[in-house]
Each structure stands twice: as structure tokens, then as C-alpha cells.
Design an enzyme around this catalytic site. Sequence first.
Site, PDB file in Angstrom:
ATOM      1  N   SER A 266       1.118  -1.609   0.185  1.00 38.73           N
ATOM      2  CA  SER A 266      -0.100  -0.064  -0.047  1.00 38.73           C
ATOM      3  C   SER A 266       0.721   1.132  -0.649  1.00 38.73           C
ATOM      4  CB  SER A 266      -1.130  -0.082   1.385  1.00 38.73           C
ATOM      5  OG  SER A 266       0.264   0.301   2.000  1.00 38.73           O
ATOM      6  N   ASP A 267      -0.205   2.173  -0.469  1.00 41.87           N
ATOM      7  CA  ASP A 267       0.800   3.692  -0.053  1.00 41.87           C
ATOM      8  C   ASP A 267       0.935   4.312   1.407  1.00 41.87           C
ATOM      9  OD1 ASP A 267       2.339   5.703  -0.631  1.00 41.87           O
ATOM     10  OD2 ASP A 267       1.324   6.792  -2.734  1.00 41.87           O
TER      11      ASP A 267
END
Length: 728
Positions: A266-267
Amino acid sequence: MTTLTANHLFSQMTVKEKIAQLLQLAGPFYKGSDQRGQITGPMAEMPIKDEHVLNSGSVLGVSGAAEVISIQQKHLEENRLGIPLLFMADIVHGYKTIFPVPLAVGCSWNLELAKKSAEIAAKEAAVSGVHVTFAPMVDLVRDPRWGRVMESTGEDPYLNSLFAKAFVEGFQKENLTSDMESVAACVKHFAAYGAAEAGRDYNTVDLSERQLRESYLPAYKAALDAGCEMVMTAFNTVDGIPATGNKELMRDLLREEWGFNGVLISDWGAVKELIPHGVAEDEKEAAKKAIFAGLDIEMMTACYAQYLEELVEQGEIDIKLIDEAVIRILTLKEKLDLFNNPYRGASIEAEKAIVGHADHRKASRELAAKSTVLLKNRHQVLPLAQNQKIALIGPFGDSNDLLGPWAGAGVKDEAVTMIKALKGHLPENNLIFSEGSSIETITQSQLDEALQIVSQADVVVLALGESSSMSGEANSRTNIQLPQAQLELIKAVAKEGKPVVTVLFNGRPLDLHGVVEHSDALLEAWFPGTEGGNALVDLLYGKLSPSAKLSMSFPYNVGQVPVYYNHFNTGRPKGAPDAQEHYVSDYMDSPNDPLFPFGFGLSYTSFAYDQFKLSTDELTADSVIEASIRVQNTGSCSGEEIVQLYIRDLSGEIVRPVKELKDFRRISLEPGESEIVCFSIKEEQLRYHHKDLSFTSDAGKFEVFAGPNSQDTHSLFFNLQMKGGHKL
């Protein structure tokens, strides 16, 4: 002694240890970090326990051999199974030696130099302890209001795909396991982050699947085809579902259809952001949706750490989902040889010798020069003569803010400024300097001093632009002109009647009204990196001739945005032979076309195009058309030209763009010299996604264009003959 392998370690792990492998935390959480305990703001609110840190799988944002070795050493002393950490960082356009921002690199159209820049960045990062870089960012961009356009290579899917491949090959080289000067690449942001509505960061993306596949997905696929080891999810929605929890996008398309079995991360904070997006009621549901979507590593939130075990116990998720994520992470660690060499390439002594090496700075200087676009050169005011007295004016004249956003471990004080480079090139009495204004303010005394030195000079060099904090992540703007203070400065200077050469430093295409009309010459330098000043002096004084071409259009007015070359036609296009006078697709107060189109860029010489020919005007699935055009250097100095080939499908099942870049060639010509530039056209270049999303071509008529940019072209026609084609 048992040799550690991914499978061997996996077989011994508890559920808690497996889940912790999916957690990525920043440096301050770890023993051995210089920042240990400096946990403030949102980090302090994270429900992270010592056992989470002790068993976590990866570290974010730490670099420097001493700190990496220290953290890894402390971690291995306390981790039950001795599983090493992965160290990841944003090495986007250089580690310590900073290259031009990626949008500038895109304007070089030079894949070899792009690959070399990634190789150097990897070499410096690896010796400093980095294992994975969060690059390349390959999001297609059409809206310069979005601050992160500086991280992309532009608006064209074909060109972006070529650069994606070059960057991945540069970062990873040929063998991650044996080559300690390589780093694993992480392509981002999957998917379509660059299509955020209104150019506002993190905003909604709403695309048809056909448009997604046609324009936005090709560059990600090119990076994966080049062997990219990781993918980062985007912050935005895709078809109404945030990417980080989007099973159709991640598990169905990325993993099943494309066969990607690498690590998906994920960011920052994106798993927990499923809650404000409105698709998860709480962190438990966010964790469930992310793991279902195929997400392996959760960056800087603790939804997995808090709730995955409970979700397994309650039968809401299968432990196999966690197992497959852990195996992918351990496999990457094995591929990086961390089980045998947990410190990998990190070396305090080697770091001193390699990072910022003179050869690396030389490469940065070369790429900066190749990335600077000459937009205007009235009366051939450039190149400058050695004996001319120069008035250097503007907030970037003595500024070291040349590195741009995401500049890794780059140090602004090590950047070569304009004034430093000019002082090293000119006799002392041939250079005078005045700041003229700051980035956003101007005083009468500043203006008076600037005008006073203009009167003493033969030529004015104005160094203007945006600060690096005006572009990049979370730096979207609705007004993309230069700040008013600088517009006042250039207008006042131009009134003095001296030749004005404007050099622009910025991270996005700008609305250049108030600049272009007051400049005799205009150089778009972007954020050129560590050697920016030297590269610009090479260009200003003709040691090199500009050769860069825009990879993103410059709007005539921000109201046109998004404005891009490969748009669709309308049923009432302006300028058509039978167009009505008024009821056409047109603006009342602005042209439709951009101020400077995709592919545009001037040189100190001139090039003439003629004798455009096709070997035949009939193409089949098994044949090739050879397109050729003669290019002649009609100027007085040598130069490089980027010859571009575009094609239009005149009648498809689906509306097709008015032009699509299909190929290009870089040539070097001496004055008077000419060259026949040849391109091969094949049926596969004419394919696109149809109504049923099949990727095929249509029989029928096509127009092929060749020229120096997307607007100024020669054109011819050919027909594609297909058995069972899609033509209705």
C-alpha cells in the site's frame, strides 16, 4: 548449519509472526535508528507494540549504511527466527547524486540515459543500505494542476511504457541476487493515480475500463514485463472502489490476468483510508478488504496487525490469504540474498567512495542538458557569446533549490547554482547579478536594483520558476502561472529593451502568459538536479545544442486543462472542411490547441522535413510498411533531432485519438547534412481495446504522420486489409 530459505522460515512461523511480516514501519520505531523514539503526530497514535516491531517485515524511509546496519543488527539479535528486514525508500530521480525530475527525463526521449540514471541511483542507494526503491512512478498525466506530474514521464502511454522499462532495468539490472549494486523496483501507483479529478491530489478517479486499459495501464504492464518486483497501490478510487481494497483491480487483473506474483504494497496509510473513502466501516473491515484484494504489505497503519488474526479465528478470512502474502515477502528477501547477507550492499567505507562520485555528477549534468527544452529563440539570441556582459536576474539566479521534490538524500548545498556555473565560465567583469524578486514577493528596491544592472548589460538572463515545495505530492495548484511577483519582474525588465533569455525551474507545465511574450529566448529547465547550473551553462553558451522535446503539453490557458495531443475528435471539430462557422467544438476566449504541444522542442539549428514516403499503401497482418522521411540540417551548427511517427485510425469500432505516437528516432546531423529516417509499420501497432475489450485492429484506412512534434507533421494514408476484421 541450516541454510535459511523462504520456505524453511515460513514453515516455522507462528500466525502472529506471519502477520507482522506484513507490517511496514518508519525508522523511529526501531532500535538502532538515529531517530529511535522520535514518534510524533499520527505515528504516536498507531497501536504498535514491541512484538509488532520485533517481527515486522520492512522499514520505510531509512538510508545510510551506518543506520541500516545498526537497525538490522539489533533486529536480528532479537527476532526469534532471524528474519532480516527489508529497507525501502523513495529513490525517485537519484539517491545523493540527483538527476532531473522524471518529467524532465521524459523530455529527453533518451532511454539509454534514463536507464543509466536509474543504475547510478541504485548503486548509490544499495551501498547506503536500501533494498527497494519506490520507483518508477509511471502514472500517465494530463493535468498540470496535479503536483505529482513531476514524477511521471508525461502524457503518452507508449513513451511512458518505454521509460518504465528503462527505469526498471536500470534499478534492478540483470541479477538482483548476485548484483549488490542493484535495488528492487516498485512501480507505482496502481492504478490511474494521474487521472485524479480537477488535478487535486488523492482525489476521485472515474474512468471507463476501456480508457483505463487503453491509456493508463500500458506503462505499469511494461514495468512488470521488465521484471519489476513490487507494485504500490494508488490512493484513488478505480471504478468506485479505492485501489488498496479493489479486488477486481489487484487480484483479478494484476495477479490473475497479468500473472504478477511479486509483492503488492500500500501507499502510506492507504489501508486505513478505506474508512474515510467510505468502503470500510472500521479498521477491521479495512484489513479484511485489503487482504482479500491481494495486498501484501500495509504501510504505516496497523489494521493488519490488529485484526487479521481475529479475522482468521472468526472464519472471516482464510489463513491462506496471509500465507501467500508472507511467502511473497520472504521470496523477495531471498531473491535479494538477505538470508545469506542481511546487510547486502551496505558498506560505510564503500558509501564514502561511491555516493556522489564525480562520474555520477557527470551523468547528471549530461541528462540535465538533454532534458532542457528550448521553447523559443527569437532572433537566435541563443547561444550567448563569451564576450557579452550578462545580467543574471531572478530568484533562481543564486538558488540551490534545483533538486525538486523526492530528492532522496540529495543535499541542496551541493547543487551547482546558475551564478556559480556562470562565474566558472565567464570573466568576472562579464557577469553582474541581482535577485530582482523572491519566489512570491517583490519590493521596489529589489526591482530598482535589477533594472540598474540591466542598463549595464548586453543580455539579461532571467532565472524564474516555482519553488520545489510548489510541486510534488499534495501540492496541487489551480493557478499554474508563475507567481505575480516574477511576472512583474519580467515585464519590467523586458521594457528596458535588452535581449531577455528566460530560464524556467519548475515541476509542471505552466501557463506561460506573462513570460513567453516578454522573452526573446525561453529554456524550460524543470528541476535539473545536482549539476543543473553547469548543464544550463553548457546550453546557454552553445557547448551543447538543445535537443529535448516536451513529453507533456503546455496549456494556452488553465481553462483548457486537461489538454493533451492524443485526444478524440468530436462530431463538430473546429477547422474541418465542412465545419459550421459557430457551432463547433471551440472556446470563445482561447484556442483549442496548447501553447506548446507534445513533442515540441527547438534547437540552435533548424531541420527541414520532406520526401515522406511509404513503401506501399496496403498493409496486412503479415506484412510491413516502411515509412521514410528525409530530414536535413538547414542551420549553421550541428544538432540532434527527435523524429516522431504518429498514426490515426480514421474509422474504428471505437473512436480513436486524432494521433498516437508509435515510434521515434534520434539523429545527429552536421550543417547541410541530411538523413533518410525509416520506420516500420506493422499491424500490431494498430491494435486497441474494442467494445468487448479485445485487443485487435480494424481493417480500413489509416493516416500516418511524421515530423518534429505532434502538430507540425507530414502525412500519408494507407489501408489495412484484414480477414475477419472488426469493421462493421
